[in-house]
Design a protein around this motif. Sequence first.
Motif, PDB file in Angstrom:
ATOM      1  N   ILE A   1      -1.964-105.477 -87.937  1.00  0.00           N
ATOM      2  CA  ILE A   1      -2.832-106.362 -89.187  1.00  0.00           C
ATOM      3  C   ILE A   1      -2.246-106.461 -90.526  1.00  0.00           C
ATOM      4  O   ILE A   1      -2.112-105.250 -90.834  1.00  0.00           O
ATOM      5  CB  ILE A   1      -4.347-105.761 -89.077  1.00  0.00           C
ATOM      6  N   THR A   2      -2.055-107.467 -90.902  1.00  0.00           N
ATOM      7  CA  THR A   2      -1.461-107.667 -92.363  1.00  0.00           C
ATOM      8  C   THR A   2      -2.427-108.452 -93.104  1.00  0.00           C
ATOM      9  O   THR A   2      -2.772-109.583 -92.957  1.00  0.00           O
ATOM     10  CB  THR A   2       0.030-108.284 -92.149  1.00  0.00           C
ATOM     11  N   TYR A   3      -2.641-107.891 -94.420  1.00  0.00           N
ATOM     12  CA  TYR A   3      -3.472-108.583 -95.317  1.00  0.00           C
ATOM     13  C   TYR A   3      -2.347-108.990 -96.437  1.00  0.00           C
ATOM     14  O   TYR A   3      -1.655-108.293 -96.899  1.00  0.00           O
ATOM     15  CB  TYR A   3      -4.359-107.546 -96.090  1.00  0.00           C
ATOM     16  N   ALA A   4      -2.789-110.525 -96.868  1.00  0.00           N
ATOM     17  CA  ALA A   4      -1.784-110.979 -97.815  1.00  0.00           C
ATOM     18  C   ALA A   4      -2.435-112.229 -98.480  1.00  0.00           C
ATOM     19  O   ALA A   4      -3.464-112.668 -97.780  1.00  0.00           O
ATOM     20  CB  ALA A   4      -0.691-111.499 -97.100  1.00  0.00           C
ATOM     21  N   THR A   5      -1.977-112.421 -99.765  1.00  0.00           N
ATOM     22  CA  THR A   5      -2.612-113.853-100.240  1.00  0.00           C
ATOM     23  C   THR A   5      -1.856-114.939 -99.436  1.00  0.00           C
ATOM     24  O   THR A   5      -0.913-114.910 -99.159  1.00  0.00           O
ATOM     25  CB  THR A   5      -2.397-114.113-101.690  1.00  0.00           C
ATOM     26  N   ASN A   6      -2.500-116.062 -99.836  1.00  0.00           N
ATOM     27  CA  ASN A   6      -2.007-117.531 -99.085  1.00  0.00           C
ATOM     28  C   ASN A   6      -0.724-117.735 -99.955  1.00  0.00           C
ATOM     29  O   ASN A   6       0.317-118.084 -99.296  1.00  0.00           O
ATOM     30  CB  ASN A   6      -3.017-118.519 -99.353  1.00  0.00           C
ATOM     31  N   ASN A   7      -0.520-117.519-101.034  1.00  0.00           N
ATOM     32  CA  ASN A   7       0.759-117.928-101.720  1.00  0.00           C
ATOM     33  C   ASN A   7       1.815-117.019-101.207  1.00  0.00           C
ATOM     34  O   ASN A   7       3.024-117.680-101.000  1.00  0.00           O
ATOM     35  CB  ASN A   7       0.509-117.299-103.265  1.00  0.00           C
ATOM     36  N   GLU A   8       1.856-115.832-101.158  1.00  0.00           N
ATOM     37  CA  GLU A   8       2.592-114.989-100.621  1.00  0.00           C
ATOM     38  C   GLU A   8       3.232-115.029 -99.137  1.00  0.00           C
ATOM     39  O   GLU A   8       4.297-115.144 -98.995  1.00  0.00           O
ATOM     40  CB  GLU A   8       2.428-113.250-100.758  1.00  0.00           C
TER      41      GLU A   8
ATOM     42  N   LYS B   1       1.653-109.258 -81.280  1.00  0.00           N
ATOM     43  CA  LYS B   1       2.259-110.284 -82.019  1.00  0.00           C
ATOM     44  C   LYS B   1       1.841-110.341 -83.776  1.00  0.00           C
ATOM     45  O   LYS B   1       2.283-111.115 -84.489  1.00  0.00           O
ATOM     46  CB  LYS B   1       2.185-111.938 -81.508  1.00  0.00           C
ATOM     47  N   GLY B   2       0.995-109.350 -83.860  1.00  0.00           N
ATOM     48  CA  GLY B   2       0.339-109.461 -85.387  1.00  0.00           C
ATOM     49  C   GLY B   2      -0.904-110.289 -85.732  1.00  0.00           C
ATOM     50  O   GLY B   2      -0.481-111.404 -85.208  1.00  0.00           O
ATOM     51  N   VAL B   3      -1.628-109.950 -86.529  1.00  0.00           N
ATOM     52  CA  VAL B   3      -2.555-110.978 -87.081  1.00  0.00           C
ATOM     53  C   VAL B   3      -2.366-110.916 -88.741  1.00  0.00           C
ATOM     54  O   VAL B   3      -2.397-109.639 -89.177  1.00  0.00           O
ATOM     55  CB  VAL B   3      -4.022-110.646 -86.710  1.00  0.00           C
ATOM     56  N   HIS B   4      -2.629-111.926 -89.339  1.00  0.00           N
ATOM     57  CA  HIS B   4      -2.499-112.231 -90.727  1.00  0.00           C
ATOM     58  C   HIS B   4      -3.935-112.333 -91.122  1.00  0.00           C
ATOM     59  O   HIS B   4      -4.483-113.145 -90.803  1.00  0.00           O
ATOM     60  CB  HIS B   4      -1.588-113.043 -91.223  1.00  0.00           C
TER      61      HIS B   4
END
Length: 912
Positions: A176-183, A126-129
Motif C-alpha cells: 500500500i502506497t500513500y501519495a499526493t495526486n501531484n506526485e 499489484k499494489g494499491v495507491h
Amino acid sequence: MLGLGTLAKKVFGTPNDRKIKATRPLIDRINALEDEFAKLDDDGLKARTEELRKRALEGESLDDLIPEAFANVREGAKRALGLRAFDVQLMGGVFLHQGNIAEMKTGEGKTLVATFPAYLNALTGKGVHIVTVNEYLAKRDAEWMGKVYAALGMTTGVIWSGMPEEEKRAAYGCDITYATNNELGFDYLRDNMKSELSQLFQKHHNFAIVDEVDSILIDEARTPLIISGPSQDRSDLYVTINAIIPLLKPEHYELDEKTRNVTFTDEGNEFLEEQLKARDLLEPEHTLYDPESTTVVHHVNQGLRAHILFTKDKDYIVRDGEVVLIDEFTGRMMPGRRLSDGLHQAIEAKEGATIQPENVTLASVTFQNYFRLYDKLAGMTGTATTEAEEFGEIYGLGVVEVPTNKPIARDDQDDQVYRTVAEKYAAMIAEIKKANEKGQPVLAGTTSIEKSEQLSQLLTKEGIKHNVLNARQHDKEAQIVAEAGRLGAVTIATNMAGRGTDIQLGGNVEMQVLAALAEDPEADPVELRKREEAKHAEEKQKVIEAGGLYVMASERHESRRIDNQLRGRSGRQGDPGRTVFYLSLEDDLMRIFGSQRLDKVLTSLGMKEGEAIIHPWVNKSLERAQAKVEGRNFDMRKNVLKFDDVMNDQRKVVFSQRREIMAAEDLSEIVGDMRRQVIDDLVDQFMPPKTYADQWDAEGFYAAVIENLGADLPIIDWLAEEGVDDDVVRERLVKETDELMAKKAVEFGPETMRNIEKQILLQTIDAKWREHLLTLEHLRSVVGFRGYAQRDPLNEYKNESFQLFESMLDSLRETVTQQLSRVRPLTEEEQKQMLAQMAAQPAAAQPAEEPAAEQPAAEPAREPALAEAGGDAPAAQGFVEDDPTTWGNPGRNEKCPCGSGKKFKHCHGRLA
C-alpha cells in the motif's frame, strides 16, 4: 398532496437506500467472524493474510474474500490503534472496493475506512495507491494506518516530493502506497522519460482510493500537470508591458466576472497600438492584427489578466520575492505550481518580483486521464452528491451516501442576507461575541486571506482572542484546527475543504497529551494520558452544554460542495452544533447573479439598516445560482478533457511504445523496418511511380542516400542502367544498407550495438514527442477561430492532430535511421589526439558541466553508450589511464577513467 416521485420513494426507497440495504447481509457475515479472529494471536493474523493472498493469486474472486479480509483488518486495527470499525465504516469499505465514491460526513473515520478495501485489493500483489491532497496527510496517514498493515503482515510506503529515487522506488514496491495526486501524476510522466525499465517507479495502475475525491478529481482537474524545461529569458518584455497596463482606462477593456474573462475593446486596441509603437514593441507599419504581432498581443492580454483577474492575497501571495499561488478551494499555498503561457511572469512583473523564465512543455497529462489509467478507482469525501453527474460521466464512478454512525444533531439555519458588507460583519461580530461569552467554540469561514484578516481586525478591536488559519499560517494548520473545538475558542479559516484534521469538541486529546509530554518529559506517560483524558472529557461536556461547534460563514462559495464541507465541520459523530451563512448583497456571488433587483425590492419594502432577510426561498435561489456556476465549470472541464482525450490516445501509443522498446533485448528488427520504410519513401520521392527514367532525379537521390542512409553508393550509375526500375533500386539499397549496419555491429560488438539502437530510439522519440506537444499547444490555441467559419473546432483539432502525429512518426523514422548511419567508434588516432588534449589541459582547468535548469521532472533519456575502438574486447589485465582498452565498460554518467574530470559521456564516450 405527495408527488408521484416522493410517493414512489416512500414505498420503494431511494436508489441509495437500496444500495445500503444490499450490503447489510455482507456486514452481518463480517460481524459473525469477529470472535473467530479475536481468538487468533498476532502471528495468526499475518498467517491469515498469507492464506488470503494465496487464494487471491490462485484466482478466487476478491468479492468472495471480503468477509474474512474485512474481519482481519478490523481485528488488526483494534490491536494496532485501539479503534474498532463501526458497521457504517465497513459499509464504506465495501462501496470503495466496488469502485464507488463513498460520501461520508466529517468525523466518520474515512482514514480507517480506506484500510479495508486497500488491504483486500493488495492481496493480488499489484499494489494499491491511496491518494491524499497534501504531503502532511500522506505522511500522517501512512504512519498511522501503517501500524494496521504491519499487524497484518503488509508493507506501507509513502511518496513525497524530492525524496531520493531509490527510496521512492521502494515505496512504490510496497503493498500500500500513500501519495499526493501531484506526485503520482508527475512520477507517471517521469517514468515515461526514463530509458531503462529498472528505473521506473510505477509498475502497475491497479487500484487507487482518492481521499477528498471532489477536491482532486474536480477542483484540481481544471489544470493539467506539466513537466517543463526553461526557454529563453524575456523578462524585459514583461516589465515593459507591465508599465502599459496601469495606463488603461475602464473603457479600454470589458470584464466578464461570470466567466472570469477580460478582453480589450476597439478603443483599447487603438490605445495599445500607440503605446506599443512608442516603446518599439510594434513596428510602425504593423497593426495588432498582423501575424507578426501575435506574440506581443498574447503577452499584453496576459498582462491585462494579471492586473484585472488576479488579486494579491486571494489568488496568490508574495513570499520572499516569489509569487506563490493559493488554491482557491483549500486556501493552501501551492509552492512550485506556476501558471502557464506567460501569465505567471506577468503577475511577477506586476508585483515587482523576480521574473522566472517561461517554460516549454516536455510532458503533460490531465488528472482525469491519469486516474482513468487505473483498472479500478474509488474515492471518499464528505461532499460528492452535487457533482454526481460529473463523476459518473468522466470517471464512471457512482456516488453512495453512507449513513452516519450516530444521527446528525446539528442545527443548519437559513442564510441571513444583509444589504451591505459592513452590516453583515457587524452582525457576525455580535453573534461571535454572544457565543464566546457562554464558551461556545466558533469557526468563522471566509473565502480569501484578505477577508479573513479583515474579520480578524474587527475581532481584535472588540478584544476577542482568536486564531487565523489561512495560507500565511499554513505550517500551524494541524495545531490550529485541533484547538478549534476547545471551550471559548474562536477560529477564522479560509476555505476548510480537505483539512484532514477533525475539529473535536474539547480539543484533540492526542495533541493535548503530546503537548503535556513536551512540557513534562519526566512524567509517567500512562498517568499523564489518564489526567489529560479526564480534563478533556470535562471540557467536552462543557462545550456540549454551550451548544457544540458554531460554524458561521461570511460568504457563499460558488460551489455548494465547499459550503457543505464547512458546515460538515460541526456536528461530527452525533455532537450538537449550529451553522449559519451571513451574506450581503455586495458579495461576489450575490452581485454577479442579480442582487440589484433584490436590493430595489428590499429598499421599496422599507428594510432598515442592520436588518437581515431570512427565508428558505433565499437559500433556494442561491443554490440555483451555485448550480448554474457548477454546471458552467463542468462544461469547461469537459471541453478541456475532449481536447486532451485526442492527445491522450497519442500519449498512450508513444508511452506504450517506449516501454516495449525498454523491455526489448534486440531492436535490430525495428530499426531495420524503419530503415526500409525510409528507403521506400526515398525511392517514391526520386523515382515516382508511373514516370520515365529521364524524369528521375538521380543527383538528388544520390545526395539523399548519403544524407539519410550514410552510404556512398553509385546511385547515378544504377539509374542509368538499361531496364532498371524502382524495385531493383529498392532491393539494392536494402542489401547495401543491411550489410553496412551488420559491419557496424561487428565493429562495436553486438551488445553495444543493441544498446546504441535502444538509446537513439528513446532519445529521438522523446525529442519528437516534445516538438509534437508544442505544435499541438499552438494548434489548440488557434483552432477555436475555425468556429467562425462554421467548422467544429474539436473535429478540426482531431483531424489535424492525427496528421501531425503521422508526420511525427515519419520524421522519427528518418532521424533514427540518419543517426544510426552516422554512429561509429573512435579511431585509434582520434583516441590519441584526445588523450594528448587531456594531458595538455590540467583536470582542474576543465570547465564544469553546466547544471541543468531545475525542473519538476525529469531525468532525460541517457545518451547512447558508445564503446571505443575495439568494441567489447575484454579489458587487458590491469588499469592504465592512457590505455582505453584497460578501462572495461565505464557508466555513461561516471567520471571518465582518463582523469579529465569530465563525465564519460562528454569525454571518451562521446559520439564522434
